[in-house]
Design a protein around this motif. Structure first.
Motif, PDB file in Angstrom:
ATOM      1  N   GLY A  36     -30.262  72.863  23.283  1.00 29.90           N
ATOM      2  CA  GLY A  36     -29.068  72.483  24.036  1.00 29.90           C
ATOM      3  C   GLY A  36     -27.831  73.261  23.630  1.00 29.90           C
ATOM      4  N   ILE A  37     -28.014  74.430  23.009  1.00 28.72           N
ATOM      5  CA  ILE A  37     -26.881  75.267  22.615  1.00 28.72           C
ATOM      6  C   ILE A  37     -26.333  75.952  23.861  1.00 28.72           C
ATOM      7  CG2 ILE A  37     -26.130  77.268  21.272  1.00 28.72           C
ATOM      8  CD1 ILE A  37     -28.283  76.533  19.205  1.00 28.72           C
ATOM      9  N   GLN A  38     -25.048  75.791  24.103  1.00 28.98           N
ATOM     10  CA  GLN A  38     -24.387  76.403  25.262  1.00 28.98           C
ATOM     11  C   GLN A  38     -23.522  77.590  24.873  1.00 28.98           C
ATOM     12  OE1 GLN A  38     -23.790  72.822  28.381  1.00 28.98           O
ATOM     13  NE2 GLN A  38     -22.100  73.170  27.043  1.00 28.98           N
ATOM     14  N   TRP A  47     -21.699  84.298  22.586  1.00 22.98           N
ATOM     15  CA  TRP A  47     -22.766  84.160  23.580  1.00 22.98           C
ATOM     16  C   TRP A  47     -22.510  82.859  24.316  1.00 22.98           C
ATOM     17  CZ3 TRP A  47     -26.319  80.140  24.079  1.00 22.98           C
ATOM     18  CH2 TRP A  47     -27.319  80.333  25.031  1.00 22.98           C
ATOM     19  N   TRP A  48     -22.636  82.913  25.619  1.00 23.44           N
ATOM     20  CA  TRP A  48     -22.479  81.727  26.471  1.00 23.44           C
ATOM     21  C   TRP A  48     -23.756  81.599  27.276  1.00 23.44           C
ATOM     22  CZ3 TRP A  48     -17.979  79.631  24.987  1.00 23.44           C
ATOM     23  CH2 TRP A  48     -17.048  80.478  24.398  1.00 23.44           C
ATOM     24  N   SER A  49     -24.259  80.389  27.467  1.00 24.96           N
ATOM     25  CA  SER A  49     -25.509  80.229  28.216  1.00 24.96           C
ATOM     26  C   SER A  49     -25.384  80.945  29.551  1.00 24.96           C
ATOM     27  CB  SER A  49     -25.858  78.758  28.410  1.00 24.96           C
ATOM     28  OG  SER A  49     -24.867  78.085  29.125  1.00 24.96           O
ATOM     29  N   HIS A  80     -17.341  81.077   9.774  1.00 26.50           N
ATOM     30  CA  HIS A  80     -18.308  80.052  10.182  1.00 26.50           C
ATOM     31  C   HIS A  80     -18.958  80.455  11.505  1.00 26.50           C
ATOM     32  CE1 HIS A  80     -14.818  79.053  12.643  1.00 26.50           C
ATOM     33  NE2 HIS A  80     -15.630  78.381  13.446  1.00 26.50           N
ATOM     34  N   ILE A  81     -20.094  79.841  11.819  1.00 24.98           N
ATOM     35  CA  ILE A  81     -20.708  79.992  13.135  1.00 24.98           C
ATOM     36  C   ILE A  81     -20.270  78.789  13.956  1.00 24.98           C
ATOM     37  CG2 ILE A  81     -22.828  80.074  14.485  1.00 24.98           C
ATOM     38  CD1 ILE A  81     -24.261  81.193  12.066  1.00 24.98           C
ATOM     39  N   HIS A  82     -19.712  79.055  15.112  1.00 26.83           N
ATOM     40  CA  HIS A  82     -19.334  78.003  16.054  1.00 26.83           C
ATOM     41  C   HIS A  82     -20.499  77.815  17.017  1.00 26.83           C
ATOM     42  CE1 HIS A  82     -16.729  75.888  19.007  1.00 26.83           C
ATOM     43  NE2 HIS A  82     -17.590  76.432  19.857  1.00 26.83           N
ATOM     44  N   ILE A  83     -20.945  76.574  17.156  1.00 28.69           N
ATOM     45  CA  ILE A  83     -22.034  76.251  18.074  1.00 28.69           C
ATOM     46  C   ILE A  83     -21.542  75.152  19.000  1.00 28.69           C
ATOM     47  CG2 ILE A  83     -24.408  75.434  18.301  1.00 28.69           C
ATOM     48  CD1 ILE A  83     -24.639  76.188  15.253  1.00 28.69           C
ATOM     49  N   GLY A  84     -21.591  75.401  20.299  1.00 32.18           N
ATOM     50  CA  GLY A  84     -21.262  74.383  21.291  1.00 32.18           C
ATOM     51  C   GLY A  84     -22.546  73.864  21.915  1.00 32.18           C
ATOM     52  N   LEU A  85     -22.686  72.555  21.959  1.00 37.80           N
ATOM     53  CA  LEU A  85     -23.893  71.928  22.491  1.00 37.80           C
ATOM     54  C   LEU A  85     -23.629  71.245  23.827  1.00 37.80           C
ATOM     55  CD1 LEU A  85     -25.087  70.171  19.210  1.00 37.80           C
ATOM     56  CD2 LEU A  85     -26.065  72.220  20.240  1.00 37.80           C
ATOM     57  N   SER A  86     -24.653  71.171  24.640  1.00 39.74           N
ATOM     58  CA  SER A  86     -24.589  70.355  25.841  1.00 39.74           C
ATOM     59  C   SER A  86     -24.583  68.885  25.409  1.00 39.74           C
ATOM     60  CB  SER A  86     -25.815  70.620  26.723  1.00 39.74           C
ATOM     61  OG  SER A  86     -26.991  70.182  26.061  1.00 39.74           O
ATOM     62  N   ARG A  87     -24.270  67.991  26.323  1.00 39.67           N
ATOM     63  CA  ARG A  87     -24.322  66.560  25.986  1.00 39.67           C
ATOM     64  C   ARG A  87     -25.718  66.161  25.521  1.00 39.67           C
ATOM     65  NH1 ARG A  87     -20.088  62.990  28.319  1.00 39.67           N
ATOM     66  NH2 ARG A  87     -18.559  64.398  29.236  1.00 39.67           N
ATOM     67  N   ALA A  88     -26.725  66.652  26.233  1.00 39.43           N
ATOM     68  CA  ALA A  88     -28.101  66.316  25.856  1.00 39.43           C
ATOM     69  C   ALA A  88     -28.424  66.851  24.464  1.00 39.43           C
ATOM     70  CB  ALA A  88     -29.082  66.863  26.887  1.00 39.43           C
ATOM     71  N   GLY A  89     -27.998  68.077  24.166  1.00 33.89           N
ATOM     72  CA  GLY A  89     -28.234  68.645  22.847  1.00 33.89           C
ATOM     73  C   GLY A  89     -27.528  67.856  21.760  1.00 33.89           C
ATOM     74  N   LYS A  93     -31.332  64.854  22.893  1.00 36.71           N
ATOM     75  CA  LYS A  93     -32.165  64.465  24.028  1.00 36.71           C
ATOM     76  C   LYS A  93     -32.750  65.692  24.734  1.00 36.71           C
ATOM     77  CE  LYS A  93     -31.127  60.061  23.717  1.00 36.71           C
ATOM     78  NZ  LYS A  93     -32.082  59.091  23.269  1.00 36.71           N
ATOM     79  N   THR A  94     -33.013  66.743  23.995  1.00 42.29           N
ATOM     80  CA  THR A  94     -33.603  67.955  24.565  1.00 42.29           C
ATOM     81  C   THR A  94     -35.034  68.100  24.062  1.00 42.29           C
ATOM     82  OG1 THR A  94     -32.865  69.357  22.754  1.00 42.29           O
ATOM     83  CG2 THR A  94     -31.350  69.102  24.621  1.00 42.29           C
ATOM     84  N   SER A  95     -35.762  69.065  24.608  1.00 40.59           N
ATOM     85  CA  SER A  95     -37.156  69.261  24.226  1.00 40.59           C
ATOM     86  C   SER A  95     -37.311  69.614  22.747  1.00 40.59           C
ATOM     87  CB  SER A  95     -37.805  70.336  25.091  1.00 40.59           C
ATOM     88  OG  SER A  95     -37.155  71.573  24.917  1.00 40.59           O
TER      89      SER A  95
END
Length: 99
Positions: A36-38, A47-49, A80-89, A93-95
């Motif tokens: 769920g990384i966006q 990087w953007w999905s 730092h590494i910035h990670i943006g997640l989807s709501r599901a991520g 709630k992702t695979s």
């Protein structure tokens, strides 16, 4: 992970490469998608999905493409590494989390 430290920069790049790798059946950015990384930002690269790969992080550059001066390491995501997640991520709630 801090981009100013060579070992940490290598570790960050290895992790980002892992997230953005194509899996054995040809799914691009497979792990990032499953988690769920966006968005990923590190060391003035982003990087953007939906994008092909890591590109210039616009905050770090002027409209003419020159590096901005006086950016903090945090603004440039160099310390730092910035990670943006989807709501599901974010809700696991992702695979990736479902197994």
């Amino acid at each position: 992970l801090d981009a100013s430290r060579p070992a940490e920069r290598r570790a960050a790049r290895a992790l980002i490469d892992l997230w953005l790798a194509t899996d054995r059946v040809g799914n691009e950015h497979a792990l990032a998608r499953r988690m769920g990384i966006q968005e990923i930002i590190f060391d003035c690269r982003s990087w953007w999905s939906g994008s092909d790969g890591m590109g210039k992080y616009s905050t770090c550059f002027t409209e003419r493409g020159k590096p901005r001066k006086n950016l903090s390491a945090t603004e440039a995501h160099r310390d730092h590494i910035h990670i943006g997640l989807s709501r599901a991520g974010a809700r696991m709630k992702t695979s990736f989390w479902a197994g």
